[in-house]
Design a protein around this motif. Structure first.
Motif, PDB file in Angstrom:
ATOM      1  N   GLU A  61      34.937  40.403  25.022  1.00 47.19           N
ATOM      2  CA  GLU A  61      34.252  38.943  24.156  1.00 47.19           C
ATOM      3  C   GLU A  61      35.342  37.394  25.712  1.00 47.19           C
ATOM      4  OE1 GLU A  61      37.055  36.050  21.322  1.00 47.19           O
ATOM      5  OE2 GLU A  61      37.096  38.368  21.099  1.00 47.19           O
ATOM      6  N   LEU A  62      36.113  38.211  26.313  1.00 45.34           N
ATOM      7  CA  LEU A  62      35.988  37.144  27.119  1.00 45.34           C
ATOM      8  C   LEU A  62      35.479  37.254  28.678  1.00 45.34           C
ATOM      9  CD1 LEU A  62      39.505  34.946  28.937  1.00 45.34           C
ATOM     10  CD2 LEU A  62      39.737  37.063  29.672  1.00 45.34           C
ATOM     11  N   ARG A  63      34.986  38.611  29.404  1.00 42.12           N
ATOM     12  CA  ARG A  63      33.808  38.586  30.104  1.00 42.12           C
ATOM     13  C   ARG A  63      32.691  37.598  29.634  1.00 42.12           C
ATOM     14  NH1 ARG A  63      31.915  38.320  35.068  1.00 42.12           N
ATOM     15  NH2 ARG A  63      30.294  39.858  36.038  1.00 42.12           N
ATOM     16  N   LEU A  64      32.105  37.846  28.369  1.00 43.99           N
ATOM     17  CA  LEU A  64      31.135  37.115  27.636  1.00 43.99           C
ATOM     18  C   LEU A  64      30.902  35.521  27.508  1.00 43.99           C
ATOM     19  CD1 LEU A  64      30.176  39.676  24.509  1.00 43.99           C
ATOM     20  CD2 LEU A  64      28.575  39.716  26.397  1.00 43.99           C
ATOM     21  N   LEU A  65      32.095  34.905  27.756  1.00 37.73           N
ATOM     22  CA  LEU A  65      32.784  33.829  27.138  1.00 37.73           C
ATOM     23  C   LEU A  65      32.211  33.133  28.988  1.00 37.73           C
ATOM     24  CD1 LEU A  65      33.485  31.859  25.214  1.00 37.73           C
ATOM     25  CD2 LEU A  65      35.788  31.724  26.156  1.00 37.73           C
ATOM     26  N   GLN A  66      32.885  34.118  29.517  1.00 37.01           N
ATOM     27  CA  GLN A  66      32.778  33.012  31.320  1.00 37.01           C
ATOM     28  C   GLN A  66      31.296  33.658  31.383  1.00 37.01           C
ATOM     29  OE1 GLN A  66      32.122  35.294  34.141  1.00 37.01           O
ATOM     30  NE2 GLN A  66      32.495  34.058  35.726  1.00 37.01           N
ATOM     31  N   GLN A  67      30.837  34.418  31.679  1.00 36.47           N
ATOM     32  CA  GLN A  67      29.163  34.463  31.404  1.00 36.47           C
ATOM     33  C   GLN A  67      28.585  33.512  31.040  1.00 36.47           C
ATOM     34  OE1 GLN A  67      28.655  38.654  31.307  1.00 36.47           O
ATOM     35  NE2 GLN A  67      28.198  39.627  33.477  1.00 36.47           N
ATOM     36  N   ASP A  68      28.762  33.512  30.001  1.00 33.35           N
ATOM     37  CA  ASP A  68      28.057  31.764  29.249  1.00 33.35           C
ATOM     38  C   ASP A  68      28.309  30.927  29.060  1.00 33.35           C
ATOM     39  OD1 ASP A  68      27.253  33.958  27.228  1.00 33.35           O
ATOM     40  OD2 ASP A  68      28.187  33.373  25.429  1.00 33.35           O
ATOM     41  N   LEU A  77      37.966  46.096  37.011  1.00 36.88           N
ATOM     42  CA  LEU A  77      37.245  47.038  36.954  1.00 36.88           C
ATOM     43  C   LEU A  77      36.353  46.489  35.209  1.00 36.88           C
ATOM     44  CD1 LEU A  77      38.249  50.537  37.577  1.00 36.88           C
ATOM     45  CD2 LEU A  77      37.002  49.603  38.757  1.00 36.88           C
ATOM     46  N   SER A  78      36.688  46.573  34.816  1.00 36.10           N
ATOM     47  CA  SER A  78      36.242  46.836  33.459  1.00 36.10           C
ATOM     48  C   SER A  78      35.336  44.795  33.395  1.00 36.10           C
ATOM     49  CB  SER A  78      36.360  46.626  31.901  1.00 36.10           C
ATOM     50  OG  SER A  78      36.947  45.898  32.047  1.00 36.10           O
ATOM     51  N   MET A  79      35.400  43.896  34.122  1.00 37.09           N
ATOM     52  CA  MET A  79      35.585  42.414  33.731  1.00 37.09           C
ATOM     53  C   MET A  79      34.374  42.052  35.228  1.00 37.09           C
ATOM     54  SD  MET A  79      38.720  41.470  31.532  1.00 37.09           S
ATOM     55  CE  MET A  79      38.611  40.146  31.507  1.00 37.09           C
ATOM     56  N   SER A  80      35.711  42.067  36.029  1.00 34.69           N
ATOM     57  CA  SER A  80      35.058  41.451  36.736  1.00 34.69           C
ATOM     58  C   SER A  80      33.367  41.404  38.156  1.00 34.69           C
ATOM     59  CB  SER A  80      36.686  41.871  38.967  1.00 34.69           C
ATOM     60  OG  SER A  80      37.118  42.573  38.097  1.00 34.69           O
ATOM     61  N   ASP A  81      33.167  40.869  39.003  1.00 32.07           N
ATOM     62  CA  ASP A  81      31.940  40.845  39.939  1.00 32.07           C
ATOM     63  C   ASP A  81      32.516  41.582  41.212  1.00 32.07           C
ATOM     64  OD1 ASP A  81      29.747  39.467  38.172  1.00 32.07           O
ATOM     65  OD2 ASP A  81      30.697  37.628  38.501  1.00 32.07           O
ATOM     66  N   ARG A  82      33.656  40.737  41.775  1.00 33.06           N
ATOM     67  CA  ARG A  82      34.514  41.674  42.392  1.00 33.06           C
ATOM     68  C   ARG A  82      35.792  41.684  42.472  1.00 33.06           C
ATOM     69  NH1 ARG A  82      33.730  38.844  48.192  1.00 33.06           N
ATOM     70  NH2 ARG A  82      33.492  36.856  46.841  1.00 33.06           N
ATOM     71  N   ILE A  83      36.654  42.663  43.408  1.00 34.20           N
ATOM     72  CA  ILE A  83      37.784  42.696  42.941  1.00 34.20           C
ATOM     73  C   ILE A  83      38.837  43.291  43.871  1.00 34.20           C
ATOM     74  CG2 ILE A  83      39.826  44.232  42.664  1.00 34.20           C
ATOM     75  CD1 ILE A  83      37.787  46.099  39.966  1.00 34.20           C
ATOM     76  N   VAL A  84      39.530  42.239  44.624  1.00 35.29           N
ATOM     77  CA  VAL A  84      40.914  42.104  45.282  1.00 35.29           C
ATOM     78  C   VAL A  84      42.388  43.315  45.274  1.00 35.29           C
ATOM     79  CG1 VAL A  84      41.729  40.639  46.941  1.00 35.29           C
ATOM     80  CG2 VAL A  84      40.063  39.918  46.620  1.00 35.29           C
ATOM     81  N   VAL A  85      41.215  44.338  46.083  1.00 38.13           N
ATOM     82  CA  VAL A  85      43.381  44.815  45.920  1.00 38.13           C
ATOM     83  C   VAL A  85      44.029  44.450  47.119  1.00 38.13           C
ATOM     84  CG1 VAL A  85      43.768  46.961  45.449  1.00 38.13           C
ATOM     85  CG2 VAL A  85      41.706  46.874  45.037  1.00 38.13           C
ATOM     86  N   MET A  86      45.448  44.020  46.874  1.00 39.90           N
ATOM     87  CA  MET A  86      46.484  44.207  47.025  1.00 39.90           C
ATOM     88  C   MET A  86      47.649  44.612  47.532  1.00 39.90           C
ATOM     89  SD  MET A  86      46.303  39.634  46.209  1.00 39.90           S
ATOM     90  CE  MET A  86      47.841  39.595  47.960  1.00 39.90           C
ATOM     91  N   GLN A  87      48.081  44.429  48.538  1.00 43.27           N
ATOM     92  CA  GLN A  87      49.265  45.236  48.742  1.00 43.27           C
ATOM     93  C   GLN A  87      50.657  44.989  49.383  1.00 43.27           C
ATOM     94  OE1 GLN A  87      49.031  49.136  50.860  1.00 43.27           O
ATOM     95  NE2 GLN A  87      50.328  50.253  50.315  1.00 43.27           N
ATOM     96  N   GLN A  88      51.319  45.374  49.020  1.00 46.04           N
ATOM     97  CA  GLN A  88      52.649  44.340  49.572  1.00 46.04           C
ATOM     98  C   GLN A  88      52.271  42.475  50.294  1.00 46.04           C
ATOM     99  OE1 GLN A  88      53.346  47.273  52.229  1.00 46.04           O
ATOM    100  NE2 GLN A  88      55.500  48.028  50.010  1.00 46.04           N
ATOM    101  N   GLY A  89      51.419  41.971  49.888  1.00 36.49           N
ATOM    102  CA  GLY A  89      50.880  40.140  50.538  1.00 36.49           C
ATOM    103  C   GLY A  89      49.789  40.664  51.338  1.00 36.49           C
ATOM    104  N   ASP A  90      49.398  42.300  51.537  1.00 36.09           N
ATOM    105  CA  ASP A  90      47.970  41.998  51.914  1.00 36.09           C
ATOM    106  C   ASP A  90      46.682  42.674  51.555  1.00 36.09           C
ATOM    107  OD1 ASP A  90      48.080  42.174  54.745  1.00 36.09           O
ATOM    108  OD2 ASP A  90      50.174  43.765  54.740  1.00 36.09           O
TER     109      ASP A  90
END
Lengths: 348, 264, 287
Positions: A175-182, A198-211
């Motif tokens: 629902e959230l993804r549809l609303l965001q796209q609309d 994975l299911s919602m994003s166009d891109r993912i930023v993976v972070m680990q210990q501030g990096d």
């Protein structure tokens, strides 16, 4: 020119560096997830964008304007907090109308717009309810409506689904993804849930210990993780320690595995990663012989833990309607060469 | 966004000064070297602290207050714990009524309790006795002990008790080994709050206490209504210091906020 | 232990308290009520008749009307001032950094544990003719007349505010603690200014604490004894000191009992109706 830019954002708390010089460009309408385990700096980053924390150094640039020092009440961003942060003394409608009132929207208009926003999140019949009489999912929707009704240039979501039960969470993702796209609203989601990212994003930023470990589209991230942290954190995987013994050959416990090793010299210690579903498991006498240690039926698939000369491996096989392997069975594993990813060094 | 502006801090400073002013005043006056009320402008003197030792009345009254507070707080807790368990765990006819009855002294002005006990004790011939005074104090402090015991008994899950029973513990063992330790913080808080309330109580005790059972607040009140002199200031200073030490100890081992919230 | 089937258990567990209270609280209270219904003769003592005469006297006599009026006015003033200074102080405390906060909580709330007699003594020292107040006003050249707030309404108000304001602070503090700090962040992010957040988000959520603090302060002022007795003295009697005098000076116990019963009824009526109001107003909003 990107719409929202983080320019070497850095946040220190005393000696502790929560976010190391982070830079990122977000396009208009894009859905970006900041993904990582707790304490990786993702929420700190979000709060710097929201203006609730000021960065130690670096800039936040929105639509060409430097907003680093703009107070949160002048940024106009929509935020959905983890606790939803609804105003307990106001009805759903008043909660949603509050931001419009702050913008000087007249009473009739703001009530109408708040009503529409609540309709949009399917809460049209609950406008007069108070937060304490609503379920978690309903509160979540009110929070979302409240953030969206002010038509923010950027929507910030701080673990918005983490307080919902599993089934509702999956429905809300869609629902959230549809609303965001609309609406086409640029969105930043903070989450520790890799499936959600994975299911919602166009891109993912993976972070680990501030990096930042990796920035990629979901499929790329899953199929081509840059290091074993990402490959382990995003989805399930098997990590095997080995050594490059020849061009395109890695030896794992004396077993030679063919894989593309062009990035590594002969003699280097490497880690191999292969996802459980990339195996084909059969009784045909071909491939790596294994013994089934545990067999778990998951509905859509079978999950096996198997023993082999390469070590213990996790294997998933789709449920085809017939019985799977049982504990103690012997079987053989096969895989395509491209399913393997090689990382340098001995990484945990 | 959570910082305080200068106006807030100035207000805070004035407020704190207001709170501390009378206490500091008492302490200052107690160090005077004069025979009358004055600030110690010509140097500090301990003569009025030595004077306490020449007035055994105050020391006796202090002893009486401590003993009375120990006694009534302990009895109040003994009454409250089973009652709290019953009220927290069971639904039974009359539950609301019993709970309201046991908490009712909170709603009765101390003056009213005082006159009621005065008449009652003079009628049944308990007037001026220690146990009469103690019974009045027990009535007064039981609601505090009950409230805190009730809060911790209500908040406590019964899972641990059920687990202990399935592991073979008898009812009494469950009570002793599981229930009591789990509600102990509430019991301890209730005892402390009861002790302090009893120790400080004046209005009711003024009616019930006799010359032989004078508590410290009553002794001090009677003294003040006769004369305000540096002696009463030095007694008060000792009391302030003792209370402050008690507060530090409580804060360290228990958490003062819990006591204060029980009092409010 | 939890789901007892024996219906007697809860009664057995509450029995010690109930019996003790019935004998030592119920009986004295009923006897006081009965006593207030007897008349009193200065030569013969308590009579055995039944009459509402004592109540008629208390309600009808301008002397007692004045005392009840003064007590009510005092309670109102003290409550208003406690709200005016206690609420901002609780807010300031909630915003201090944790180290300072615990120190100032101790300073602000600590006096609750110190005897009211001691605290009132401090004000008596300030207010007395030879007290600080006189010295300051003389030093500032406001005349050589000693300024005294002893035996004044203002003096009583100041001392009672000091005695009772910690109750207001603790009550408001407790309800401020329950506020989700993110709800304030949410309001900022929606464009509210600091003042608006305070007025529209923080204050309404602190309201239950302000109201319960007010009722505590009001009820305790209305029945306060030590402070009015020391600061107000004989000249400015309130209900509690008037009843005290009837009992221990005039020895007209039935009249004193009538005053006490009226004080009790007023106290309970105010607390109960206030609680009803608060419940109606907030039940639908707060958990």
């Amino acid at each position: 020119m990107s719409f929202l830019k983080f320019d070497s954002l850095r946040k220190e708390f005393g000696d502790f560096v929560a976010v190391h010089d982070m830079s990122l460009s977000v396009e208009r309408g894009e859905f970006i997830s900041l993904l990582g385990p707790s304490g990786c700096g993702k929420t700190t980053t979000l709060q710097m964008v929201a203006g609730l924390l000021s960065p130690t150094s670096g800039k936040v640039i929105l639509d060409g304007k430097d907003i680093t020092n703009t107070p949160p009440n002048k940024r106009g961003l929509g935020i959905v907090f983890q606790s939803y942060a609804l105003f307990p003394h106001m009805s759903a409608l008043d909660n949603v109308a509050f931001g419009l009132e702050m913008r000087g929207v007249g009473k009739a208009e703001r009530l109408e717009r708040a009503h529409n926003a609540l309709n949009q999140v399917k809460l049209g019949q609950f406008v007069d309810r108070f937060p304490k009489d609503m379920s978690g999912g309903q509160r979540q929707r009110v929070a979302l409506a409240r953030a969206l009704v002010i038509e923010p240039p950027v929507l910030l979501l701080d673990e918005p689904l983490s307080n919902l039960d599993a089934k509702l969470r999956e429905d809300m993702r869609i629902e959230l993804r549809l609303l965001q796209q609309d609406l086409g609203v640029t969105t930043i989601l903070v989450t520790h849930d890799q499936e959600e990212a994975l299911s919602m994003s166009d891109r993912i930023v993976v972070m680990q210990q501030g990096d930042v470990s990796q920035v990629a589209a979901p499929l790329d991230l899953y199929e081509r993780p840059l290091n074993s942290f990402v490959s382990d954190f995003v989805g399930k995987t098997n990590i095997l320690q080995g050594k490059v013994t020849d061009k395109n050959v890695v030896s794992v416990n004396q077993i030679a595995v063919s894989v593309n090793t062009e990035a590594h010299v002969v003699g280097a210690d490497v880690a191999l990663s292969i996802r459980p579903e990339k195996f084909t498991m059969s009784s045909d006498n071909a491939g790596l012989p294994v013994r089934v240690k545990a067999s778990i039926f998951m509905g859509a698939s079978w999950l096996y833990s198997v023993e082999s000369d390469m070590g213990e491996l996790l294997v998933t096989q789709p449920n085809t309607g017939s019985a799977g392997f049982a504990r103690g069975d012997s079987a053989y594993l096969a895989w395509e060469e491209g399913a393997l990813t090689v990382f340098g060094g001995v990484q945990a | 966004m959570r910082t305080l502006g200068p106006i807030a801090l100035i207000f805070h400073a004035i407020f704190v000064a207001f709170i501390m002013a009378p206490l500091l005043m008492v302490i200052a006056v107690s160090f005077t070297d004069k025979g009358y009320l004055s600030l110690p402008t010509d140097g500090l003197s301990l003569r009025w602290f030595k004077a306490i030792l020449d007035n055994p009345d105050f020391i006796e009254a202090f002893g009486m207050s401590v003993w009375l507070a120990l006694f009534s707080a302990t009895v109040a807790v003994i009454i409250s714990v089973p009652a709290a368990l019953a009220l927290a765990r069971h639904k039974f006819p009359g539950r609301e009524l019993i709970s309201a009855f046991l908490l009712s002294p909170l709603m009765i002005p101390h003056l009213v309790l005082g006159v009621a006990f005065l008449q009652f004790y003079s009628r049944i011939g308990l007037g001026g006795s220690f146990y009469g005074l103690a019974a009045a104090h027990i009535i007064l402090v039981t609601p505090y002990a009950l409230r805190l015991a009730l809060a911790s008994a209500t908040g406590m899950s019964t899972d641990a008790e059920h687990a202990a029973m399935t592991l073979g513990a008898s009812k009494f063992t469950v009570f002793r080994r599981i229930t009591v330790p789990l509600i102990l913080p509430g019991i301890a808080g209730g005892w402390i709050l009861s002790f302090i309330t009893s120790f400080d109580e004046l209005t009711m005790s003024v009616f019930v206490a006799s010359p032989s059972t004078q508590t410290l607040p009553v002794k001090m009140y009677n003294h003040i209504t006769q004369t305000i002199d540096p002696l009463i200031a030095s007694v008060s200073t000792v009391l302030i210091v003792l209370t402050f030490l008690l507060m530090l100890i409580l804060d360290r081992f228990y958490g003062l906020d819990k006591i204060f919230i029980g009092k409010g | 232990m939890s789901t007892e089937k024996t219906p007697n258990t809860p009664y057995l567990l509450t029995a010690p308290g109930v019996l003790f209270f019935a004998a030592l609280l119920g009986a004295p209270m009923i006897m006081t009520l009965l006593l207030s219904l007897h008349s009193y003769d200065f030569n013969l003592g308590v009579q055995s008749d039944w009459t509402f005469g004592n109540y008629a006297e208390v309600i009808g006599d301008p002397y007692f009307q004045k005392i009840f009026g003064r007590t009510f006015g005092l309670a109102l003033w003290v409550t208003v001032i406690c709200v005016a200074i206690g609420v901002p102080e609780a807010y300031v405390l909630s915003r201090l950094n944790p180290r300072w906060r615990s120190i100032f909580l101790l300073i602000v709330l600590g006096p609750l544990l110190i005897s009211v007699v001691v605290r009132t003594l401090g004000w008596a020292l300030f207010f007395g003719g030879s007290g600080i107040l006189s010295m300051v006003s003389q030093a500032l050249g406001f005349g050589d007349e000693p300024v005294s707030l002893m035996f004044t309404f203002t003096g009583m108000t100041i001392a009672l505010v000091h005695v009772l304001v910690p109750f207001m602070v603790i009550s408001v503090w407790a309800s401020l603690q329950k506020i989700d700090p993110q709800s304030e962040d949410a309001a900022y992010s929606l464009g509210a200014s600091k003042m608006t957040v305070l007025r529209r988000i923080t204050l309404p959520q602190a309201m239950p604490g302000i109201l319960s603090g007010s009722i505590i302060v009001f009820a305790l002022t209305a029945s306060a004894f030590a402070t009015p007795a020391i600061i107000g003295g004989r000249r400015l009697k309130v209900v509690a000191t008037a009843a005290y005098d009837e009992y221990l000076s005039t020895l007209n116990w039935p009249l004193g009992a009538a005053i006490a019963v009226l004080l009790l009824i007023a106290n309970i009526a105010i607390i109960v109706s206030y609680n009803k109001l608060v419940e109606r107003r907030f039940a639908k909003v707060f958990e």
